[in-house]
Design an enzyme around this catalytic site. Structure first.
Site, PDB file in Angstrom:
ATOM      1  N   HIS A   1       6.294  10.795   4.727  1.00  6.66           N
ATOM      2  CA  HIS A   1       5.747  10.162   5.930  1.00  6.66           C
ATOM      3  C   HIS A   1       6.796   9.227   6.535  1.00  6.66           C
ATOM      4  CE1 HIS A   1       1.815   8.229   7.724  1.00  6.66           C
ATOM      5  NE2 HIS A   1       2.646   8.641   8.653  1.00  6.66           N
TER       6      HIS A   1
ATOM      7  N   HIS B   1       4.022   9.495   0.649  1.00  7.92           N
ATOM      8  CA  HIS B   1       4.396   8.296   1.409  1.00  7.92           C
ATOM      9  C   HIS B   1       5.838   8.417   1.909  1.00  7.92           C
ATOM     10  CE1 HIS B   1       0.913   5.840   0.764  1.00  7.92           C
ATOM     11  NE2 HIS B   1       1.039   5.812  -0.546  1.00  7.92           N
TER      12      HIS B   1
ATOM     13  N   HIS C   1       1.910  11.707  -4.954  1.00  4.73           N
ATOM     14  CA  HIS C   1       1.347  10.689  -4.066  1.00  4.73           C
ATOM     15  C   HIS C   1       2.458   9.884  -3.392  1.00  4.73           C
ATOM     16  CE1 HIS C   1      -1.828   7.524  -3.232  1.00  4.73           C
ATOM     17  NE2 HIS C   1      -0.730   6.778  -3.161  1.00  4.73           N
ATOM     18  N   GLU C   2       3.349   9.323  -4.197  1.00  4.86           N
ATOM     19  CA  GLU C   2       4.424   8.503  -3.630  1.00  4.86           C
ATOM     20  C   GLU C   2       5.389   9.356  -2.811  1.00  4.86           C
ATOM     21  OE1 GLU C   2       3.897   5.527  -3.637  1.00  4.86           O
ATOM     22  OE2 GLU C   2       2.515   5.300  -5.317  1.00  4.86           O
TER      23      GLU C   2
END
Length: 636
Positions: free
Chosen positions: A435, A432, A428-429
């Site tokens: 991105h 980020h 998940h991180e």
């Protein structure tokens, strides 16, 4: 211009303690029944953590002294704002020069801010970095005051002239910024009022800061004996590890002992929550918004209907959630089900172990559909020093990614190798951070910082691919059931539960806006009503659970959590589109990652292939939840 918020915290409940680096002594066979309790597992102090397990902040600043030098030089630039005051209407060239100056100030502030914030996160009790952060916030307020005339002065330019300026060649790099300023015209005050609001910016963050200090630095929860007979310190991170224990008594003890800490401070917590809500309502009224919620949605150009449609759509699917709680209760052999029964896998014997490197291996394999470039950059970061890996004493709880323009896209973890959710949290991180990596590499500083509405898409996209990968390779019915159970819980926690949080935020702000005092009893009343609605008539709600209403960090920076729900729904739809599509679909998604804030978030997502102004993506996610529940019920 507005001073930008350099802190972007994410994650959906990461929980960890430093793995394999404690003082725990394992008994030998001859000590099967040791006469004394096993030693307590103690957290390491920050100075004891091996450097290779920590992030490398040198791309921001090599040391504190370099930060101090830049900080001093940055403050000396503030008087430069005065050179532009009263002159912005003179020519497009003058306005462009002012915007460049302001962006340079802001870029330096962002770099200073990330370093101070990340150092503070390493150890919340370290007063050196608390002071550094405090000085930065105060100086940022001063910069905001010096720049506070810019928006009003731009908006005072006659509309026909301003329209010419916006389309002038000198201002081409800032056209979107200027169009956004014009959109804010109904909510922009005069120079004097803007200066007053800028002066109180540090004070406005006090409630959130008080909550963080109280929760991360001051609160202590004692120790709990786990299912192995080990006495383990109960912390924010280890709490979730206890909640995944196969021993119900361990889960129950940890749950009540954890919330005893909040109960002891419930009046203070209620006052703190009330203070942050009052701040939100004040700012909304001061800027002529109909409500605090609409003030929060306006910067992203998101209509109120998106928020309300999310809540309404989830309400219509709550019977599916009730069905899952009944499946969980039956499969676990429980007479009644409590909150502390909701995180342990139904098939408890399927607990898994992933070292850090093993977790990275699995994540990279799952993300192969995103291509070699994406995976290569991510591998270098996760195996290198983007990440601060393990829990230490005083470290900020949970997990987040902090992607700055000038540094690496850093990741804070509190990784625990026996918690499978931590593997998903790392994915998940990592989403980020990738991105941030693509946005910073593709967009200029003015447009690199994507907004939170789209931030949760990239992160939960990665989680979806990881879940798909593991489910496809499940070798037994038990393993598949275990992974289905995890995905069901992820959807329930990220879409359903975050929607409940979003509805609570809407209710408490509406309470203040209608002059209904937000007392401790009022907070409990509102939250208890939501617990009954979202958990159903057959769920046993402990009184302690109502205290959750005051312990969720996002409640102190309101109207964020709904973006987890919309983000996961969009991510699941886009993951299906990419994995079932070809190069065009992948390029659409990578284009989204590279978009930064160069378009409104809903437009960025439409370009990627999903329209979040419609309920279709949320409906599709809830249909997947129902399908998974049905299959799980048949497998166990």
């Amino acid at each position: 211009m507005d001073r930008r918020n350099f802190l972007k915290m994410t994650g959906i409940g990461a929980a960890a303690t430093v793995a394999g680096r404690s003082t725990l002594i394992t008994p030998t066979a001859a000590q099967a029944n040791p006469p004394e309790p096993l030693p307590v597992k103690k957290l390491l102090d920050r100075s004891e953590v091996p450097v290779e397990y920590t992030w490398d902040l040198s791309r921001l600043f090599p040391n504190d002294e370099a930060w101090e030098t830049t900080f001093a030089a940055w403050k000396e630039q503030f008087p430069g704002y005065a050179a532009f005051q009263g002159k912005l209407a003179e020519s497009p060239a003058m306005l462009a020069e002012c915007i460049r100056f302001d962006l340079d100030i802001d870029r330096t502030a962002t770099r200073l801010g990330y370093y101070a914030m990340l150092k503070t996160a390493e150890d919340q009790s370290n007063s050196v970095y608390q002071r550094m952060m405090g000085r930065l916030m105060q100086a940022s307020s001063e910069a905001g005051q010096a720049a506070s005339y810019i928006r009003p002065e731009i908006l005072a330019i006659p509309a026909e002239i301003l329209d010419e300026y916006i389309n002038a060649p000198e201002l081409a790099p800032y056209k979107l910024l200027l169009e956004q300023i014009v959109r804010f015209k109904p909510h922009t005050l005069g120079a004097t009022e803007e200066r007053l609001l800028a002066m109180q910016s540090e004070m406005a963050g006090s409630a959130s800061k008080i909550f963080r200090q109280m929760q991360d630095a001051d609160m202590k929860f004692g120790t709990v004996v786990n299912e192995k007979g080990e006495t383990v310190e109960l912390t924010h991170s280890s709490y979730m590890s206890f909640q995944t224990s196969p021993d119900r008594n361990v889960r129950k003890t940890a749950f009540h002992q954890y919330y005893d800490g909040y109960e002891a401070l419930e009046h203070t917590l209620a006052a703190t929550l009330n203070a942050t809500v009052q701040k939100d309502v004040f700012h909304a009224k001061a800027r002529n918004y109909p409500s605090a919620l609409e003030a929060a949605l306006f910067p992203d150009n998101v209509d109120l209907s998106v928020y309300d449609n999310l809540i309404d759509t989830i309400h219509s699917h709550l019977p599916t959630v009730y069905q899952y709680f009944d499946v969980r209760r039956r499969k676990m052999g429980l007479k009644d089900i409590h909150f502390y029964d909701c995180y342990v896998p139904i098939l408890a014997e399927q607990r898994t172990i992933h070292t850090w490197d093993q977790a990275v291996d699995v994540i990279l394999a799952a993300l192969e559909p995103l291509g070699s470039e994406y995976c290569g950059v991510m591998e270098k970061g996760l195996r290198g020093r983007w990440c601060d890996r393990y829990e230490n004493r005083g470290k900020q709880s949970g997990a987040f990614s902090a992607g700055s323009f000038d540094g690496d896209p850093y990741i804070l973890m509190n990784y625990k190798q026996d918690v499978l959710d931590d593997v998903f949290t790392l994915a998940h991180e990592g989403g980020h951070s990738m991105h941030s990596y693509y946005s910073a590499a593709t967009q200029p500083y003015a447009y690199y910082k994507y907004v939170i509405f789209v931030a949760e898409v990239a992160s939960t996209f990665n989680e979806t691919l990881l879940s798909n990968y593991l489910l496809e390779r499940a070798e037994t019915k038990q393993e598949r059931a275990f992974l289905l159970n995890r995905e069901i819980d992820a959807i329930r926690n990220t879409i359903v539960r975050q929607t409940m949080f979003a509805e609570f935020e809407k209710l408490i702000h509406a309470s203040v806006e209608t002059n209904e005092p937000l007392t401790l009893d009022r907070i409990k009343e509102l939250y208890h009503g939501l617990l009954k609605l979202y958990f159903g008539p057959d769920f046993s709600i402990d009184d302690h659970l109502i205290l959750e209403s005051m312990r969720i960090p996002h409640f102190y920076r309101a109207f964020y959590v709904y973006k987890y729900a919309t983000g996961m729904s969009a991510a699941m739809a886009l993951a299906d589109r990419v994995t079932s599509g070809g190069p065009a679909e992948l390029n659409d998604y990578l284009g989204f990652l590279k978009g930064g804030c160069s378009k409104d978030p809903l437009d960025l997502l439409r370009d990627a292939g999903v329209d979040m102004a419609k309920p279709a993506a949320v409906e599709k996610a809830m249909a997947r939840l129902a399908k998974n529940i049905k299959e799980l019920d048949s497998l166990v």
